[in-house]
Design a protein around this motif. Sequence first.
Motif, PDB file in Angstrom:
ATOM      1  N   ALA A   1      -5.439   5.284  -1.118  1.00 28.58           N
ATOM      2  CA  ALA A   1      -4.070   4.949  -1.532  1.00 28.58           C
ATOM      3  C   ALA A   1      -4.137   3.842  -2.573  1.00 28.58           C
ATOM      4  O   ALA A   1      -5.052   3.007  -2.566  1.00 28.58           O
ATOM      5  N   ARG A   2      -3.173   3.818  -3.453  1.00 27.40           N
ATOM      6  CA  ARG A   2      -3.043   2.738  -4.430  1.00 27.40           C
ATOM      7  C   ARG A   2      -2.370   1.551  -3.764  1.00 27.40           C
ATOM      8  O   ARG A   2      -1.572   1.699  -2.830  1.00 27.40           O
ATOM      9  N   PHE A   3      -2.704   0.360  -4.230  1.00 25.52           N
ATOM     10  CA  PHE A   3      -2.080  -0.843  -3.677  1.00 25.52           C
ATOM     11  C   PHE A   3      -1.828  -1.833  -4.809  1.00 25.52           C
ATOM     12  O   PHE A   3      -2.397  -1.737  -5.902  1.00 25.52           O
TER      13      PHE A   3
ATOM     14  N   SER B   1      -3.723  -4.712  -8.950  1.00 21.71           N
ATOM     15  CA  SER B   1      -3.570  -3.372  -8.372  1.00 21.71           C
ATOM     16  C   SER B   1      -4.926  -2.712  -8.269  1.00 21.71           C
ATOM     17  O   SER B   1      -5.883  -3.082  -8.967  1.00 21.71           O
ATOM     18  N   GLY B   2      -5.021  -1.730  -7.400  1.00 17.02           N
ATOM     19  CA  GLY B   2      -6.280  -1.033  -7.200  1.00 17.02           C
ATOM     20  C   GLY B   2      -6.143   0.061  -6.167  1.00 17.02           C
ATOM     21  O   GLY B   2      -5.044   0.583  -5.932  1.00 17.02           O
ATOM     22  N   THR B   3      -7.250   0.390  -5.503  1.00 17.80           N
ATOM     23  CA  THR B   3      -7.289   1.472  -4.527  1.00 17.80           C
ATOM     24  C   THR B   3      -7.978   0.987  -3.258  1.00 17.80           C
ATOM     25  O   THR B   3      -8.965   0.257  -3.332  1.00 17.80           O
TER      26      THR B   3
ATOM     27  N   ILE C   1       0.845  -1.190   0.000  1.00 19.62           N
ATOM     28  CA  ILE C   1       0.000   0.000   0.000  1.00 19.62           C
ATOM     29  C   ILE C   1       0.879   1.239   0.000  1.00 19.62           C
ATOM     30  O   ILE C   1       1.760   1.393   0.857  1.00 19.62           O
ATOM     31  N   LYS C   2       0.650   2.125  -0.965  1.00 18.07           N
ATOM     32  CA  LYS C   2       1.444   3.345  -1.069  1.00 18.07           C
ATOM     33  C   LYS C   2       0.957   4.381  -0.056  1.00 18.07           C
ATOM     34  O   LYS C   2       0.073   4.114   0.756  1.00 18.07           O
TER      35      LYS C   2
END
Length: 654
Positions: A77-79, A91-93, A8-9
Motif C-alpha cells: 500500500a502507498r503511505f 510518501s512511499g510504500t 496508509i491507503k
Amino acid sequence: MFKKKPQIKNLSPLRSSDRRKLADQIISDYKVHIPTLQEIDTTISSEEAQAVASSNNPTPALASTRTSLVPETCLSARFSTHAGPNATLVSGTVYVGAHPGQEERILWIQYGKDAKLYPTVYTLWHNPGLVPLLHTPDFVIEKLQTGADLMTPGLVGGPPWPEAAKTGAVVAVAGLERPSVPVWVGTCKIDISSLGRVQGTKGAAVEGVHWDGDEIWNWSSTGSGGRAAPERIEDWELEFKGAEERLAGLDLDEDEDAQEEGGVALEPATVKQNGNTPIDGSIEGEEEAPEREPTTAEVDDAFRDAFLYAVYDAKKNGEPPHYGIDFPIQPSFLIANMVQPHLRFQNQHYTIKKTSWKNTKKFIKYLDKAVLVKSKDRNGGETVILDIDFEDDKIRNFTPYRLPKPKPQPGNGANGDSKLAVNGGGDPSVGQKLSIQTVYRASSKLVPDLIPSKTTFYTASQVSAFLKKYIENSPELTTGTSSPRFVKLNPFIANNILSSHLSGGDSRIMAAGEMARDALLKRVLDDSHLCLPHWVLLRNDQSYDSENPDPTLKPKAGPPPQVNVVLEKRSGTKTATKISGLETFGVNPHTLGPELQKKCAGSASVGQHVGGKPGMLEILVQGDQRDVVEKELGRRGVDRRWIVFEDKTRKKKK
C-alpha cells in the motif's frame, strides 16, 4: 522517522511474480547468502547440483529465504507522513505480511526517491543476520525511541566493528539488556567499520528510520497495537559476543565536544566504567542502584513504597483533610508527580512496564484492593483515584528512605553544560521567566493633542500619564465639575474620543457634559479605533522601553498568544491530549515531546499542527494529560492564564 502516524491507503495483494522479484531484490541488496545444495547435503555431486541450478525451479533454500523475507500473503500500500524537524511530507510504500502463527505486520518500508527497502523490527526478529547489528546502552535506546540519531560515542562493542556497517548501509541497534533483540533500524551516516575508539569523538553515526514503539511498529490489521519484542533471539546472539565484557570496558567521556545537534545524550547515571565508580560520580551517602537488573517483585516493592512515601510526605507537610492533594488523581499525575520522584532508584529498570502490573490502571486497582485508595473507572477506560486512606497503618508507620539527588539540568548546574543531551543540549526553556506586556499604538485622532506619536508603542501607564498631563495643561476641564474625579468634555474629547464609537452610555455622558477620569482612560485604551493593542513577550529580565525599543522585541498586533490543549477521542474510545502554540513561548515541541512521554508514561508524537501555519508543530500524548502538561509548561515559564483547555471528549448537551 515514523513518530507521526502515517496515512496508509488500501492494501492490495502482490502478484506471485512481483513477490519473487521483491524478495530477490532484497536478497541482492542485503547480500543474503543462499546455501547451495552441496552446502546443505555434501553427498550430492557437482553434476547434480549444476543440473538443479540450470533448471528454472528455485532451490528449497532460495524458496524458504524468499518466504521468510516476503511471505506469500504479502500486501502492499502507498503511505504518506510528515517527518523530520520541519515536518516534511514523505510518501512511499509499505509491505505487509504475516509470519507463521502471527498476525499481519508491516515488514518492509520503501520511501522517497530511493528504491532501498528498509526492514522493520518484525522482519529482523525472523531474519537474524540480515543487517549488521550494533549495540548501545539501554538508556540510549530509550532516547533513540524518541526520534534522535545514534551518536558515535554511544556505540558499544568495538573496535572491531561490523565490516558491513559502511556509509549508507542499513543497520540494526540493540540494547545491552537484550543484546540479541534488534529494536531500532537506521542508516550509517559514517563508515563505522573503520572506526577505532569512539569515546571522545563527536557526530552522528546512525540516522534513525524505524524503531520498536513508533507508528509503523504500532500498526496492525486488527488495531491491536504493536507486538512486544522477544526476550532473546538465539541466532542473533551470534552477532554479539561478550556483552558484559564490552560493557565493563565502556568509556563514556563527558566532553561537551562529543555532541552534535540532533543526537542522543549519554547520561550514564548508573553505568560503571571498568567496574569501578559511576562515571558521573556517586553522591556520598546516597543509596546506589544495584548493578544487576531487579526482579519484578523488587520493582513492585519500589513502586508501592514510592506511593506510600508520597502520601506520607503529603500528610507530614499538608493540612487535612486532603493534605494538599487534589482529587481525582489522574494516572499520569500519579506516576509523574507521586511515584517517580519517590523511587529508591532512578534508572531504566524501574518503570511501570517492568512491574507485574505493566500499566498504571492495574497499579491503581492493586492499591484499591489493598484498601489504600478508592478508585473509579471513567468513560473511555481511564481509572482515577477518588480518595486515599491517610490513616492506613502502612502510611502512618511508613519509614522514609534516602532519595536519589535529582540530576542537575544541563546549563543549570556546575557541570551541566558538559552533559550530552538529546537534540543538541538540555531544554533551554526550562526555568525561563516569561511575561506578556500589552503596548498601544495611537491613532491619528489622538496625535499630537493627547499622545506625541502614532508610530511609537506606549504602555498603559504611559498613556495614563499623557492623559493626566493633558488634563493638567487644560484647567478648564476640572473647573466646575461635580467631583474632582470628573473632567468636563471639550471639543477634542467629545469629537475625537467619544464620537469615534458612540454608544448609549456615551450619549448620556454627552448630555451630562462630564465623565470620570478613569472611565475616560478606559475608553481610550479599550477602543481599538483610538489605541490599537499589541503584545510583547518578555523573557527573564527583559523590559520594553518605548523611548529606546529593543529591535528584537517587535510588538505584534492582535490578542496575546496562548497554548491550546485539546482533549479528544482517538480510535473510538482512547483519549489523547494535543498541545499546540508552543513555539511562540520559546518551547521546542521536539524537546518537550520526549519529556512528556517520560512524565506521562505513554507514547508521544510530534507532527505538523493540523490547521496551523506551515512549520507550526503539535504534540500528541496518549491519555488525559492536562495536569502534567500544565505543570511542565509552568516549569517553562508559561503561565496558567495563557493555556486554553478544550475538552472534546464530553458529549454535547442537546
